[in-house]
Design a protein around this motif. Structure first.
Motif, PDB file in Angstrom:
ATOM      1  N   SER A   1       0.852  -1.195   0.040  1.00  0.00           N
ATOM      2  CA  SER A   1      -0.097   0.175   0.029  1.00  0.00           C
ATOM      3  C   SER A   1       0.911   1.314   0.170  1.00  0.00           C
ATOM      4  N   TYR A   2       2.210   1.011  -0.083  1.00  0.00           N
ATOM      5  CA  TYR A   2       3.049   2.403  -0.180  1.00  0.00           C
ATOM      6  C   TYR A   2       3.362   2.684  -1.515  1.00  0.00           C
ATOM      7  N   ARG A   3       2.644   1.619  -2.554  1.00  0.00           N
ATOM      8  CA  ARG A   3       2.950   2.152  -4.015  1.00  0.00           C
ATOM      9  C   ARG A   3       2.374   3.252  -4.467  1.00  0.00           C
ATOM     10  N   PRO A   4       2.370   4.092  -5.493  1.00  0.00           N
ATOM     11  CA  PRO A   4       1.677   5.098  -6.039  1.00  0.00           C
ATOM     12  C   PRO A   4       0.263   4.890  -6.131  1.00  0.00           C
ATOM     13  N   PRO A   5      -0.547   5.737  -6.084  1.00  0.00           N
ATOM     14  CA  PRO A   5      -0.305   7.056  -5.683  1.00  0.00           C
ATOM     15  C   PRO A   5       0.064   7.426  -4.105  1.00  0.00           C
ATOM     16  N   LYS A   6       0.330   6.356  -3.303  1.00  0.00           N
ATOM     17  CA  LYS A   6       0.266   6.553  -1.980  1.00  0.00           C
ATOM     18  C   LYS A   6       1.701   6.786  -1.549  1.00  0.00           C
ATOM     19  N   GLU A   7       2.668   6.980  -2.071  1.00  0.00           N
ATOM     20  CA  GLU A   7       4.111   7.088  -1.645  1.00  0.00           C
ATOM     21  C   GLU A   7       4.208   8.200  -0.669  1.00  0.00           C
ATOM     22  N   PHE A   8       3.520   9.263  -0.822  1.00  0.00           N
ATOM     23  CA  PHE A   8       3.800  10.400   0.254  1.00  0.00           C
ATOM     24  C   PHE A   8       2.968  10.210   1.393  1.00  0.00           C
ATOM     25  N   ASN A   9       2.252   9.433   1.603  1.00  0.00           N
ATOM     26  CA  ASN A   9       1.146   9.067   2.461  1.00  0.00           C
ATOM     27  C   ASN A   9       2.112   7.955   3.485  1.00  0.00           C
ATOM     28  N   TRP A  10       3.002   7.204   2.658  1.00  0.00           N
ATOM     29  CA  TRP A  10       3.954   6.282   3.587  1.00  0.00           C
ATOM     30  C   TRP A  10       4.828   7.095   4.265  1.00  0.00           C
ATOM     31  N   VAL A  11       5.394   8.182   3.574  1.00  0.00           N
ATOM     32  CA  VAL A  11       6.324   9.149   4.245  1.00  0.00           C
ATOM     33  C   VAL A  11       5.638   9.829   5.362  1.00  0.00           C
ATOM     34  N   ILE A  12       4.664  10.139   5.268  1.00  0.00           N
ATOM     35  CA  ILE A  12       3.800  10.949   6.531  1.00  0.00           C
ATOM     36  C   ILE A  12       3.823   9.712   7.607  1.00  0.00           C
ATOM     37  N   GLY A  13       3.541   8.505   7.103  1.00  0.00           N
ATOM     38  CA  GLY A  13       3.403   7.373   8.134  1.00  0.00           C
ATOM     39  C   GLY A  13       4.545   7.079   8.787  1.00  0.00           C
ATOM     40  N   VAL A  14       5.661   7.177   7.938  1.00  0.00           N
ATOM     41  CA  VAL A  14       7.020   6.967   8.674  1.00  0.00           C
ATOM     42  C   VAL A  14       7.420   8.171   9.903  1.00  0.00           C
ATOM     43  N   VAL A  15       6.900   9.473   9.474  1.00  0.00           N
ATOM     44  CA  VAL A  15       7.214  10.275  10.303  1.00  0.00           C
ATOM     45  C   VAL A  15       6.398  10.424  11.754  1.00  0.00           C
ATOM     46  N   LEU A  16       5.087   9.820  11.376  1.00  0.00           N
ATOM     47  CA  LEU A  16       4.236   9.343  12.476  1.00  0.00           C
ATOM     48  C   LEU A  16       4.824   8.380  13.272  1.00  0.00           C
ATOM     49  N   LEU A  17       5.500   7.299  12.861  1.00  0.00           N
ATOM     50  CA  LEU A  17       6.301   6.178  13.625  1.00  0.00           C
ATOM     51  C   LEU A  17       7.188   6.793  14.345  1.00  0.00           C
ATOM     52  N   VAL A  18       7.918   7.831  13.912  1.00  0.00           N
ATOM     53  CA  VAL A  18       8.949   8.411  14.753  1.00  0.00           C
ATOM     54  C   VAL A  18       8.400   9.362  15.862  1.00  0.00           C
ATOM     55  N   ALA A  19       7.324  10.101  15.474  1.00  0.00           N
ATOM     56  CA  ALA A  19       6.668  10.605  16.595  1.00  0.00           C
ATOM     57  C   ALA A  19       6.311   9.812  17.680  1.00  0.00           C
ATOM     58  N   THR A  20       5.522   8.763  17.269  1.00  0.00           N
ATOM     59  CA  THR A  20       5.219   7.937  18.171  1.00  0.00           C
ATOM     60  C   THR A  20       6.355   7.275  19.148  1.00  0.00           C
ATOM     61  N   ILE A  21       7.375   7.147  18.350  1.00  0.00           N
ATOM     62  CA  ILE A  21       8.588   6.472  19.562  1.00  0.00           C
ATOM     63  C   ILE A  21       9.139   7.898  20.232  1.00  0.00           C
ATOM     64  N   LEU A  22       9.092   9.086  19.766  1.00  0.00           N
ATOM     65  CA  LEU A  22       9.641  10.302  20.321  1.00  0.00           C
ATOM     66  C   LEU A  22       8.782  10.586  21.587  1.00  0.00           C
ATOM     67  N   LEU A  23       7.377  10.415  21.437  1.00  0.00           N
ATOM     68  CA  LEU A  23       6.384  10.428  22.389  1.00  0.00           C
ATOM     69  C   LEU A  23       6.622   9.496  23.610  1.00  0.00           C
ATOM     70  N   SER A  24       6.904   8.358  23.282  1.00  0.00           N
ATOM     71  CA  SER A  24       7.382   7.150  24.162  1.00  0.00           C
ATOM     72  C   SER A  24       8.597   7.519  25.041  1.00  0.00           C
ATOM     73  N   TYR A  25       9.564   8.036  23.935  1.00  0.00           N
ATOM     74  CA  TYR A  25      10.901   8.408  24.853  1.00  0.00           C
ATOM     75  C   TYR A  25      10.809   9.529  25.910  1.00  0.00           C
ATOM     76  N   THR A  26       9.984  10.572  25.255  1.00  0.00           N
ATOM     77  CA  THR A  26      10.013  11.636  26.194  1.00  0.00           C
ATOM     78  C   THR A  26       9.082  11.411  27.358  1.00  0.00           C
ATOM     79  N   GLY A  27       8.082  10.478  27.122  1.00  0.00           N
ATOM     80  CA  GLY A  27       7.000  10.168  28.273  1.00  0.00           C
ATOM     81  C   GLY A  27       8.317   9.172  29.476  1.00  0.00           C
TER      82      GLY A  27
END
Lengths: 168, 236
Positions: B132-158
């Motif tokens: 599901s990362y294939r066109p036309p959804k490539e950019f949403n995959w990128v947003i998803g990766v940023v959201l994964l990083v945000a989740t990990i950072l939220l976990s880490y700061t907590g």
């Protein structure tokens, strides 16, 4: 009549050749002002994020008098995270106990004669040199001096070379 | 009872909130979706395949559900928690032993946080394996990766907020990892994160602000874009 026609023509020519029109001029001035304000506020925010005054414990501390450290001993000052090493009779130096890998506090293992970090298993000799494990560097050696009251003074703000010792 | 509902649906108040008729015809059924703020992002048509539960395993929805749980329990925990040393530790202990349902809320926050990291990661795996990362959804995959990083950072700061030994050494090791970056960038990032050279009061306040405001708001904005794009691309 003749004159205004000429001006119309001139204006038309100006637009065609992309010379400075009023609209373009105002866009540049307005956009430039917003740009300057944006960059300025970013710089100010970046400066704001970095504190200028820190209420952190002093890097200089009294480690105790010479007699507290018997010859051939490695003593960990847990609060200051520093080893005071008295290798021989009058041969002193101060080693950082902070592991250069990821910042845990290393311990002196008397029976093995090594300094070992409990977090990821780095090992150092009595001089602080790496014997094994993930540590990328030796333990840092700090400035060690003797004051008038025969007290050992460690300055963690001053890193010295690996051959610097205090002779007492 | 029936007349009560009929009167309710005809009342001025109801009709001012739901400006379409009851979903009785195809038109009003469609309007019920289009005119609803929460539902309007739904696509006009969805492939039968993509509504099958074992196609998505509902992992994106589960992640969002966990985020809601974390927001609600987190907001409640904030009422008793003060981010100062050593008060933070005692407030955490008070939440466990003194505050009514405090232990329950704290554990809910903790377990939901652990689960969210796991579920977001599984969601990423699912998206990968269904392509599901294939066109036309490539950019949403990128947003998803940023959201994964945000989740990990939220976990880490907590992780720092309980201000116990685990928190202290966890953050010491983490910021030392940042320090490994070359050309002095690492030292600068570590200094800015901690607000100093040691894991102290400044670090606690900074992690608190990141954990309770900056990261959640960033995650919410990104989630909005993420969900909108999912639906525009025909997902659920």
């Amino acid at each position: 009549m003749e004159n205004s026609k000429l001006m119309d023509q001139e204006e038309h020519q100006q637009e065609e050749t992309n010379l400075l029109t009023r609209r373009y001029f105002l866009e540049i001035v307005g956009g430039g002002a917003i740009g300057v304000a944006a960059v300025g506020s970013m710089v100010l925010t970046a400066q704001f994020l970095s504190p200028n005054v820190l209420l952190e414990p002093s890097l200089k501390f009294k480690a105790g008098s010479v007699e507290n450290f018997p010859p051939a001993s490695v003593t960990l000052n847990k609060e200051q995270k520093v080893f005071i090493v008295r290798a021989r009779e009058g041969y002193f130096y101060a080693l950082s106990a902070v592991c250069p890998h990821l910042g845990c506090i290393a311990n002196w293992k008397g029976e093995e004669g090594i300094i070992a970090c409990p977090c990821h298993g780095s090992k150092f000799d009595q001089e602080g040199r790496v014997l094994g494990g993930p540590a990328p560097r030796s333990l840092v050696r700090f400035s060690l001096l003797l004051d008038e009251q025969k007290q050992l003074i460690v300055d963690k703000g001053l890193v010295v070379g690996e051959d610097v010792i205090l002779k007492v | 009872m029936r007349t009560f509902f009929e009167q309710l649906f005809r009342s001025q108040v109801w009709r001012s909130v739901f400006r379409h008729g009851l979903p009785e015809s195809n038109r009003t059924r469609a309007e019920a979706i289009f005119f609803n703020f929460f539902l309007h992002v739904h696509p006009t048509k969805v492939r039968k395949r993509s509504v099958r539960f074992n196609y998505t395993w509902g992992l994106g929805g589960l992640s969002f559900g966990l985020f809601i749980i974390l927001t609600v329990t987190g907001a409640l925990l904030m009422l008793y928690y003060r981010p100062s040393a050593p008060q933070a530790y005692w407030d955490m202990k008070d939440l466990q032993f003194v505050v009514s349902s405090g232990q329950f809320l704290r554990n809910m926050h903790r377990w939901a946080a652990h689960a969210m990291v796991a579920v977001v990661f599984l969601h990423m795996l699912r998206v990968f394996y269904t392509g599901s990362y294939r066109p036309p959804k490539e950019f949403n995959w990128v947003i998803g990766v940023v959201l994964l990083v945000a989740t990990i950072l939220l976990s880490y700061t907590g992780y720092l907020l309980p201000w116990d030994q685990l928190a202290f050494w966890g953050i010491s090791v983490g910021t030392n990892m940042a320090r490994a970056m070359p050309f002095g960038i690492g030292e600068k990032i570590s200094f800015l994160l901690l607000g100093g050279n040691i894991v102290g009061e400044n670090a606690l306040v900074r992690f608190y602000v990141l954990h309770c405001f900056i990261l959640p708001v960033a995650a919410m904005v990104l989630m909005g874009i993420h969900f909108w794009r999912v639906r525009k691309d025909g997902g659920v």
